[in-house]
Design a protein around this motif. Structure first.
Motif, short mmCIF file in Angstrom:
data_model
loop_
_atom_site.label_atom_id
_atom_site.label_comp_id
_atom_site.label_asym_id
_atom_site.label_seq_id
_atom_site.Cartn_x
_atom_site.Cartn_y
_atom_site.Cartn_z
N ARG A 41 0.78 -1.09 0.64
CA ARG A 41 -0.26 0.26 0.15
C ARG A 41 0.74 1.40 -0.23
O ARG A 41 0.54 2.43 -0.98
N GLY A 42 2.07 1.14 0.49
CA GLY A 42 2.77 2.22 1.13
C GLY A 42 3.56 2.76 -0.23
O GLY A 42 3.87 3.55 -1.22
N LEU A 43 3.87 1.47 -0.96
CA LEU A 43 4.59 1.84 -2.46
C LEU A 43 3.73 1.85 -3.41
O LEU A 43 4.25 2.37 -4.31
N SER A 44 2.92 1.60 -3.37
CA SER A 44 1.72 2.25 -4.39
C SER A 44 1.37 3.38 -4.28
O SER A 44 1.70 3.87 -5.70
N LEU A 45 1.72 4.09 -3.74
CA LEU A 45 2.14 5.54 -3.62
C LEU A 45 3.27 6.09 -4.26
O LEU A 45 3.10 7.65 -4.56
N GLY A 46 4.08 5.16 -4.98
CA GLY A 46 5.71 6.14 -5.39
C GLY A 46 5.68 4.80 -6.21
O GLY A 46 5.46 4.13 -6.94
N GLY A 47 7.38 4.71 -5.71
CA GLY A 47 8.37 3.63 -6.13
C GLY A 47 9.59 4.21 -7.80
O GLY A 47 9.27 5.62 -8.40
N SER A 48 10.31 3.46 -7.54
CA SER A 48 12.08 4.03 -8.27
C SER A 48 11.64 3.25 -9.72
O SER A 48 10.97 2.25 -9.62
N ASP A 49 11.87 4.40 -10.56
CA ASP A 49 11.67 3.88 -12.00
C ASP A 49 12.94 2.84 -12.29
O ASP A 49 13.08 2.49 -13.04
N GLY A 50 14.10 2.67 -10.89
CA GLY A 50 14.41 1.38 -11.18
C GLY A 50 14.27 0.40 -10.69
O GLY A 50 12.75 0.37 -10.40
N GLY A 51 15.09 -0.28 -10.29
CA GLY A 51 14.58 -1.89 -10.31
C GLY A 51 14.80 -1.90 -8.07
O GLY A 51 13.60 -3.10 -7.78
N ALA A 52 14.98 -0.89 -7.59
CA ALA A 52 14.74 -0.81 -6.09
C ALA A 52 14.34 0.18 -5.72
O ALA A 52 14.44 1.30 -6.05
N SER A 53 12.71 -0.09 -4.91
CA SER A 53 12.13 0.51 -4.33
C SER A 53 12.48 1.22 -2.70
O SER A 53 12.03 -0.09 -2.11
N ILE A 54 11.99 2.05 -1.67
CA ILE A 54 12.00 2.11 -0.49
C ILE A 54 10.95 2.68 0.12
O ILE A 54 10.84 3.35 -0.23
#
Length: 328
Positions: free
Chosen positions: A140-153
């Motif tokens: 749910r939290g990462l659905s608000l954003g996410g990296s253009d690359g392979g790793a999202s924080i």
């Protein structure tokens, strides 16, 4: 009466090499000379044999070369022992190893600073159902954003969230909308899971859990096979947590998805000299270790699917401690 000669062996095409018109033995036991056409035929057949032998030798050499290359690359990969396999149910597995000198150059905190170093894996601290609930918080939290690359924080403590090639503060950027994304129950579960992992680490290393402090960064990670766009996406490089982050004394990872089912690659690798060890993630599995150079490690590149985990880190220095996240 002249003795009979045995027929010559049959050639690869099924034709006789020593019998038939223009070759072999004539009537009355008299041997006849080979005709030019027969000589040409034998020359062509011998040429075919030489070509077949050469081709076979070439293919054999190529196969051996491929095998040696595969073995070499396997050795380069360095994974020679699996500490925890997917679908194993490990109650508690702990391996003690000598401490590095990383802890000698900083202030020591008795009853906490590692004197006993090592690494452990357990499937008995967090249930699979709890891991799935934690994963839904991350999703749910990462659905608000996410990296253009392979790793999202996603860091619930500081509010850091990957967004494109940058980070934003989740709480400032989305404001009151956060109340629609997370609940108080989410944060209570997060806190409870963190406390149980902290207690398990303290037990394994023979220290008091109250002498350990949560430290930053503590974060969710979502990794897929998208090409890296910035250095933040290059998660696969070998590193030492204490060198990278400074405050870390104990590191833990709670895996939230399954190796070989949800994703391929993405195993956790301890890079020991000559005999690296790997952990295959599965939802609910916790790995933990002292954060110094005795535990140099990396994560394999994810080849397909999506890998979810949460890194929870602890320090012995109260000045570097942080509080649990609060839904505001």
């Amino acid at each position: 009466m002249a003795p009979q000669r045995r027929a010559a062996p049959r050639g690869p095409e099924g034709g006789g090499t020593g019998t038939g018109a223009g070759a072999g033995q004539g009537r009355g036991g008299r041997r006849r000379h080979s005709s030019p056409s027969a000589k040409r035929s034998r020359g062509q057949q011998e040429s075919r044999w030489r070509w077949l032998r050469a081709a076979f030798l070439l293919l054999t050499t190529a196969a051996i070369g491929a095998l040696l290359s595969w073995r070499y690359l396997g050795a380069e990969d360095g994974v020679t022992e699996v500490l925890a396999r997917r679908r194993e149910n490990l109650q508690d597995k702990f391996i003690e190893i000598p401490c590095s000198e990383d802890y000698d150059s900083q202030k020591r905190f008795e009853g906490c600073t590692p004197r006993k170093c090592g690494r452990g894996v357990t499937d008995a601290v967090i249930t699979r159902e709890e891991a799935e609930r934690i994963r839904r918080i991350a999703e749910r939290g990462l659905s608000l954003g996410g990296s253009d690359g392979g790793a999202s924080i996603l860091d619930l403590h500081s509010g850091a969230l990957s967004l494109g090639k940058h980070f934003v503060n989740l709480y400032r950027y989305f404001g009151d909308k956060i109340q629609d994304i997370f609940t108080e129950e989410d944060f209570a579960l997060y806190r409870d899971v963190r406390q149980r992992i902290q207690q398990r680490i303290a037990q394994a290393f023979g220290i008091n859990s109250s002498s350990m402090y949560l430290t930053k960064p503590t974060f969710f990670s979502r990794i897929n096979n998208t090409e890296a766009k910035t250095t933040h996406d290059e998660y696969w490089h070998p590193h030492v947590d204490k060198v990278t982050y400074g405050s870390f004394d104990y590191t833990s990872l709670l895996y939230l998805s399954d190796y070989s089912e949800d994703f391929g690659g993405g195993r956790f690798v301890f890079m020991d000299a000559g005999s690296n060890k790997t952990i295959e993630p599965q939802a609910g599995r916790v790995s933990f270790f002292t954060s110094g150079s005795e535990n140099l490690h990396r994560v394999e590149k994810v080849h397909w699917g999506t890998r979810y985990a949460i890194t929870i880190s602890f320090t012995c220095n109260p000045d570097h401690g942080i509080g649990d996240p609060v839904l505001t």
